[in-house]
Design a protein around this motif. Structure first.
Motif, PDB file in Angstrom:
ATOM      1  N   GLU A 194       0.844  -1.190   0.000  1.00 35.14           N
ATOM      2  CA  GLU A 194       0.000   0.000   0.000  1.00 35.14           C
ATOM      3  C   GLU A 194       0.882   1.244   0.000  1.00 35.14           C
ATOM      4  O   GLU A 194       1.840   1.336   0.772  1.00 35.14           O
ATOM      5  CB  GLU A 194      -0.915   0.018   1.227  1.00 35.14           C
ATOM      6  CG  GLU A 194      -1.878  -1.140   1.293  1.00 35.14           C
ATOM      7  CD  GLU A 194      -2.706  -1.103   2.567  1.00 35.14           C
ATOM      8  OE1 GLU A 194      -2.436  -0.219   3.414  1.00 35.14           O
ATOM      9  OE2 GLU A 194      -3.607  -1.941   2.724  1.00 35.14           O
ATOM     10  N   LEU A 195       0.554   2.177  -0.880  1.00 31.59           N
ATOM     11  CA  LEU A 195       1.243   3.464  -0.955  1.00 31.59           C
ATOM     12  C   LEU A 195       0.198   4.573  -0.821  1.00 31.59           C
ATOM     13  O   LEU A 195      -0.918   4.440  -1.333  1.00 31.59           O
ATOM     14  CB  LEU A 195       1.979   3.646  -2.294  1.00 31.59           C
ATOM     15  CG  LEU A 195       3.345   2.983  -2.483  1.00 31.59           C
ATOM     16  CD1 LEU A 195       3.193   1.474  -2.625  1.00 31.59           C
ATOM     17  CD2 LEU A 195       4.040   3.567  -3.713  1.00 31.59           C
ATOM     18  N   ALA A 196       0.571   5.652  -0.163  1.00 31.03           N
ATOM     19  CA  ALA A 196      -0.328   6.804  -0.041  1.00 31.03           C
ATOM     20  C   ALA A 196       0.510   8.071   0.043  1.00 31.03           C
ATOM     21  O   ALA A 196       1.647   8.061   0.534  1.00 31.03           O
ATOM     22  CB  ALA A 196      -1.227   6.673   1.182  1.00 31.03           C
ATOM     23  N   GLY A 197      -0.056   9.157  -0.472  1.00 33.80           N
ATOM     24  CA  GLY A 197       0.639  10.446  -0.447  1.00 33.80           C
ATOM     25  C   GLY A 197      -0.291  11.560  -0.016  1.00 33.80           C
ATOM     26  O   GLY A 197      -1.508  11.498  -0.198  1.00 33.80           O
ATOM     27  N   LEU A 198       0.295  12.592   0.561  1.00 39.81           N
ATOM     28  CA  LEU A 198      -0.478  13.724   1.036  1.00 39.81           C
ATOM     29  C   LEU A 198       0.368  14.986   0.911  1.00 39.81           C
ATOM     30  O   LEU A 198       1.539  14.998   1.308  1.00 39.81           O
ATOM     31  CB  LEU A 198      -0.901  13.516   2.495  1.00 39.81           C
ATOM     32  CG  LEU A 198      -1.810  14.583   3.103  1.00 39.81           C
ATOM     33  CD1 LEU A 198      -3.171  14.567   2.431  1.00 39.81           C
ATOM     34  CD2 LEU A 198      -1.958  14.345   4.609  1.00 39.81           C
ATOM     35  N   ALA A 199      -0.213  16.009   0.335  1.00 40.43           N
ATOM     36  CA  ALA A 199       0.468  17.303   0.199  1.00 40.43           C
ATOM     37  C   ALA A 199      -0.327  18.359   0.939  1.00 40.43           C
ATOM     38  O   ALA A 199      -1.539  18.225   1.146  1.00 40.43           O
ATOM     39  CB  ALA A 199       0.607  17.689  -1.277  1.00 40.43           C
ATOM     40  N   ARG A 200       0.359  19.424   1.341  1.00 38.51           N
ATOM     41  CA  ARG A 200      -0.306  20.498   2.079  1.00 38.51           C
ATOM     42  C   ARG A 200      -1.295  21.250   1.192  1.00 38.51           C
ATOM     43  O   ARG A 200      -2.275  21.784   1.665  1.00 38.51           O
ATOM     44  CB  ARG A 200       0.733  21.467   2.632  1.00 38.51           C
ATOM     45  CG  ARG A 200       1.424  20.943   3.883  1.00 38.51           C
ATOM     46  CD  ARG A 200       2.064  22.076   4.643  1.00 38.51           C
ATOM     47  NE  ARG A 200       2.478  21.666   5.973  1.00 38.51           N
ATOM     48  CZ  ARG A 200       2.913  22.502   6.896  1.00 38.51           C
ATOM     49  NH1 ARG A 200       2.996  23.790   6.615  1.00 38.51           N
ATOM     50  NH2 ARG A 200       3.278  22.082   8.081  1.00 38.51           N
ATOM     51  N   SER A 201      -1.005  21.332  -0.080  1.00 35.34           N
ATOM     52  CA  SER A 201      -1.918  21.998  -1.011  1.00 35.34           C
ATOM     53  C   SER A 201      -2.207  21.044  -2.150  1.00 35.34           C
ATOM     54  O   SER A 201      -1.377  20.212  -2.504  1.00 35.34           O
ATOM     55  CB  SER A 201      -1.292  23.295  -1.552  1.00 35.34           C
ATOM     56  OG  SER A 201      -0.058  23.025  -2.173  1.00 35.34           O
TER      57      SER A 201
END
Length: 601
Positions: free
Chosen positions: A518-525
């Motif tokens: 499982e891979l996941a990403g999150l950015a501030r904008s």
């Protein structure tokens, strides 16, 4: 392998209770205590207001607004003669401007108060943010959320590779891509984009340096003025300067010692076209030596915005004009005055006014000691007739130079001991000479003379030279302000264009065999960059964790056992199972609520 970048939202996260809201909020806690907060409370409230971003922006705007009068109104620190001329032309508002310190804007009390408050505001903002950022750098990246498949951007697939090997490969690939990665608890947590906060801090620190450089230049700067005719020279001492303005830490005894001579001046103007008369070249040809030793002369040129740097001072070219050469003889034929007299320009065509004072004229025709004075105009390009226009120049270049003079006799007031303006003639005790019942005046070309009426002798217009005025400044804080301005721009670019983002990878062995990745990403904008990086990482990870040919979403029976999050509470917002079925229809309707609510900040 399934990659998702879901943006629809079909359900809302649970409403947190009041205690959770208090933990997540950074706003001051509102108490139900007594109305009065006391002196300490008021001081704390004022400090919070002063160090807020809103007040800092207001102070920065006020500082820019306060600098406008300094660019529109002549300043004593730059050109005192212009200040005196401006006051003479605006006698009504000049006293008001004087009280408001508008002739000394950058050293005024109100301007100093603004940038001191801005200093304090920036300091109160920079120090806590710096310590907070240092703490972030020293801590590990936030641990992986409990359910990665509920993040806005994620990828899931099955592989036959060992789970530990997959996690190690993901850790290696993320570090290779410049992420700060940490492997623990069967998952990899990585974060990138710290230069965004570095740029933000650099911007604030640069503003601090910019204001510091400006403050230092205001406290340790000095400015002098000098007008020189071609062929003249001077040493940079207080006795040879025309004017000087010092500061608290820079006085007349701190002047940089050097010698400067004006060999010649070149001026060129456009002679035809729509911009006829526009300046095209102003160049002062000089010789100079550091330390005031005339024996070690160096040649150089000074142009507009290209000053000469000598020691710790800079010599700027700020003005140019003409100096008629005059010879005055008394009634006996003795030369009582001879030399070049600077005339000051009054318009763009260099129509110039000036005076000649002969305090040593001697005895007049009536047998009494007298003095003589002349006022008039120098016209670089004189018209054929003054009818309808008066004595005005038609062109700033010396195409047809003429000198127009009026003669006066009497007492110049030079023996009274009181200072006088060398460019003005006090006619209170003078009598204008007359000729044929009219005020005596003459219009002379180079080489022509004028026999004064009533036996007062003669005056000859021998020719003319050019003069240049220089501004000698010592401003030690300019370099600091320049570096601060450049770094502020770089910091602002970094804070605007660098994105801080996080990526998590978890590889877990399935009970029925194989491994789920499982891979996941999150950015501030919101940005497509995090999705692109996650897709590239998933592709690169295929070498160590190739997707199975019968890759299918895991069932609830095959779901890996849940693990307690070892992070900083990033995964506590979601208590769902670790595996989510990846049916396309179900996935399209899945809520896009990130499991790591705190990471949004």
């Amino acid at each position: 392998m399934t990659v998702s970048n879901t943006t629809t939202e079909t359900e809302q996260p649970p409403v947190p209770d009041d205690s959770a809201a208090e933990r997540l909020s950074t706003a001051p806690v509102e108490s139900e205590g007594p109305t009065g907060i006391g002196p300490f409370g008021w001081a704390r409230w004022m400090w919070r207001q002063l160090t807020s971003m809103r007040v800092a922006l207001i102070l920065l705007f006020l500082l820019s607004l306060a600098a406008i009068p300094g660019s529109l109104i002549p300043q004593n620190g730059q050109n005192q003669f212009k200040v005196q001329t401006w006051k003479a032309q605006h006698t009504t508002v000049a006293p008001i401007y004087e009280k408001l310190q508008l002739f000394d804007v950058y050293s005024s009390v109100w301007f100093s108060a603004i940038y001191i408050l801005l200093f304090v505001s920036l300091a109160g903002c920079i120090v806590p943010r710096t310590w907070q950022f240092v703490g972030v750098l020293r801590s590990r990246p936030p641990a992986a959320p409990r359910n990665l498949t509920r993040m806005p951007v994620h990828a899931v697939w099955r592989t036959e590779a060992d789970a530990d090997r997959v996690n190690a490969a993901a850790h290696r690939l993320l570090r290779k891509r410049g992420f700060r990665a940490h492997l623990s608890g069967g998952a990899v947590a990585a974060e990138k984009g710290y230069l965004r906060e570095v740029g933000n801090l650099l911007f604030h620190l640069s503003l601090f340096a910019l204001l510091g450089g400006f403050a230092w230049s205001s406290l340790a700067a000095g400015t002098g003025g000098k007008l020189m005719i071609e062929g003249e020279a001077y040493s940079n001492t207080i006795t040879q300067l025309d004017d000087f303005t010092g500061t608290r830490f820079y006085g007349s005894q701190d002047l940089d010692p050097f010698y400067l001579k004006l060999d010649g001046f070149t001026s060129k103007f456009q002679e035809k076209g729509d911009q006829i008369g526009a300046a095209r070249q102003f160049t002062a040809h000089v010789q100079y030596s550091e330390g005031g030793d005339p024996s070690a002369l160096k040649k150089s040129t000074i142009e507009v915005n290209h000053p000469l740097e000598v020691g710790g001072s800079k010599v700027y070219l700020i003005g140019h004009g003409y100096a008629p050469m005059i010879t005055l003889k008394n009634g006996k034929g003795d030369v009582v005055y001879q030399g070049a007299v600077p005339f000051l320009p009054q318009d763009g065509n260099l129509t110039s006014t000036g005076v000649v004072k002969a305090s040593d004229y001697g005895v007049g025709p009536d047998g009494n000691k007298t003095q003589m004075g002349f006022s008039g105009f120098f016209l670089p390009t004189a018209p054929l007739s003054f009818e309808g226009t008066g004595p005005v120049s038609l062109f700033p270049g010396d195409a047809a130079p003429e000198l127009v003079l009026n003669a006066f006799a009497g007492d110049l007031g030079t023996d009274s001991g009181l200072p006088q303006n060398v460019y003005q003639l006090n006619t209170r005790k003078l009598t204008q000479l007359t000729q044929d019942g009219q005020p005596a005046k003459a219009r002379l070309k180079p080489g022509e003379g004028w026999n004064l009426p009533d036996g007062y002798g003669s005056i000859t217009f021998d020719g003319y030279k050019q003069w240049a005025s220089f501004n000698i400044t010592h401003r030690p804080g300019n370099e600091i302000a320049l570096v601060g301005g450049v770094l502020a721009i770089l910091g602002l670019i970094g804070s605007l264009f660098i994105q801080r983002r996080r990526i998590w990878v978890r590889a877990v062995a399935l009970p029925g065999g194989g491994t789920q990745v499982e891979l996941a990403g999150l950015a501030r904008s919101e940005s497509a960059k995090i999705a692109e990086e996650l897709a590239e990482l998933a592709v690169d990870l295929q070498d160590d964790a190739p997707a199975s040919e019968d890759d299918a979403p895991a069932s609830e029976d095959d779901a890996p056992a849940s693990e307690d999050d070892a992070g900083d509470g990033a995964g506590e917002a979601d208590t769902a199972s670790d595996a989510t079925p990846h049916d396309p229809e179900a996935e399209a309707s899945a809520p896009a609520v990130p499991a790591d609510q705190n990471s949004k900040e």
